[in-house]
Write a protein that holds these residues in place. Structure first.
Motif, short mmCIF file in Angstrom:
data_model
loop_
_atom_site.label_atom_id
_atom_site.label_comp_id
_atom_site.label_asym_id
_atom_site.label_seq_id
_atom_site.Cartn_x
_atom_site.Cartn_y
_atom_site.Cartn_z
N LYS A 29 4.49 -1.58 48.35
CA LYS A 29 3.81 -0.62 49.21
C LYS A 29 2.43 -1.14 49.61
CE LYS A 29 2.69 4.25 49.72
NZ LYS A 29 1.23 4.26 49.93
N CYS A 30 1.59 -1.45 48.61
CA CYS A 30 0.21 -1.83 48.93
C CYS A 30 -0.02 -3.33 48.81
CB CYS A 30 -0.78 -1.07 48.04
SG CYS A 30 -0.80 -1.63 46.33
N GLY A 31 0.96 -4.09 48.28
CA GLY A 31 0.82 -5.53 48.23
C GLY A 31 0.01 -6.04 47.05
N LEU A 32 -0.37 -5.15 46.13
CA LEU A 32 -1.12 -5.59 44.96
C LEU A 32 -0.34 -6.62 44.17
CD1 LEU A 32 -3.71 -4.87 43.18
CD2 LEU A 32 -2.10 -3.56 41.79
N GLN A 33 -1.00 -7.74 43.86
CA GLN A 33 -0.36 -8.77 43.04
C GLN A 33 -0.41 -8.35 41.58
OE1 GLN A 33 1.08 -12.00 44.13
NE2 GLN A 33 1.97 -11.47 42.15
N CYS A 34 0.72 -8.11 40.99
CA CYS A 34 0.77 -7.69 39.60
C CYS A 34 1.00 -8.87 38.68
CB CYS A 34 1.84 -6.62 39.41
SG CYS A 34 1.44 -5.09 40.30
N ILE A 35 0.97 -8.62 37.39
CA ILE A 35 1.03 -9.69 36.40
C ILE A 35 2.35 -9.64 35.65
CG2 ILE A 35 -0.11 -10.71 34.40
CD1 ILE A 35 -2.63 -9.06 35.31
N GLY A 69 19.40 -1.31 47.25
CA GLY A 69 18.72 -0.55 48.30
C GLY A 69 17.98 0.67 47.78
N ASN A 70 18.28 1.05 46.57
CA ASN A 70 17.65 2.22 45.99
C ASN A 70 16.44 1.87 45.14
OD1 ASN A 70 17.57 5.06 45.50
ND2 ASN A 70 18.37 4.70 43.45
N LEU A 71 16.21 0.56 44.98
CA LEU A 71 15.14 0.13 44.07
C LEU A 71 14.00 -0.54 44.83
CD1 LEU A 71 17.41 -1.44 41.31
CD2 LEU A 71 16.36 0.82 41.31
N VAL A 72 12.78 -0.24 44.41
CA VAL A 72 11.62 -0.86 45.03
C VAL A 72 10.57 -1.12 43.95
CG1 VAL A 72 10.62 1.40 45.62
CG2 VAL A 72 9.90 -0.63 46.88
N ALA A 73 9.89 -2.26 44.04
CA ALA A 73 8.85 -2.60 43.07
C ALA A 73 7.53 -2.01 43.53
CB ALA A 73 8.73 -4.12 42.95
N LEU A 74 6.90 -1.24 42.66
CA LEU A 74 5.63 -0.59 42.99
C LEU A 74 4.63 -0.79 41.87
CD1 LEU A 74 6.95 2.90 44.20
CD2 LEU A 74 6.17 1.03 45.66
N CYS A 75 3.33 -0.86 42.22
CA CYS A 75 2.31 -0.86 41.19
C CYS A 75 2.23 0.55 40.62
CB CYS A 75 0.96 -1.31 41.75
SG CYS A 75 0.16 -0.14 42.86
N SER A 76 1.57 0.69 39.47
CA SER A 76 1.59 1.99 38.80
C SER A 76 0.94 3.08 39.66
CB SER A 76 0.93 1.90 37.42
OG SER A 76 -0.34 1.32 37.53
N ALA A 77 -0.10 2.72 40.41
CA ALA A 77 -0.78 3.71 41.23
C ALA A 77 0.14 4.24 42.34
CB ALA A 77 -2.04 3.12 41.85
#
Ligand SMILES: [Zn+2]
Ligand SMILES: [Zn+2]
Length: 98
Positions: A29-35, A69-77
């Motif tokens: 969604k926001c493009g934050l690079q996670c670890i 198609g039902n799954l998306v990677a998101l940061c916690s926020a």
């Protein structure tokens, strides 16, 4: 710890990890690079570890539906935002941290 994994399939961690890898550990969604887990991180980053934790969200909010198609990677926020609408019957406390 009271959250339950009962709605998640046995191989949920594998599914979730592959979704995150496909997203290259960025919030979709926001493009934050996670670890990624196990990555060496500085003390500065460690204090914000939770912010940089990538999570996998189900668009239909049904943890039993693990079609890609039902799954998306998101940061916690961002993930919290999606669950804040009031329509969800899953509280953030019940979410898998995977
Ligand atoms: Zn995000
Ligand atoms: Zn979610």
């Amino acid at each position: 710890m009271t959250f339950t994994h009962s709605l998640y399939p046995d191989n949920w961690s594998e599914i979730a990890t592959s979704v995150k890898q496909q997203a290259q550990w960025r919030c979709q969604k926001c493009g934050l690079q996670c670890i990624p887990p196990g990555e060496k991180i500085s003390d500065l980053t460690r204090s914000k570890r939770r912010v940089y934790t990538l999570q996998v969200h189900h668009w239909d909010r049904n943890p039993a539906n693990n079609h890609r198609g039902n799954l998306v990677a998101l940061c916690s926020a961002c993930h919290l935002l999606y669950h804040r609408g009031g329509k969800s019957n899953v509280s953030p406390g019940q979410l898998s941290l995977w």
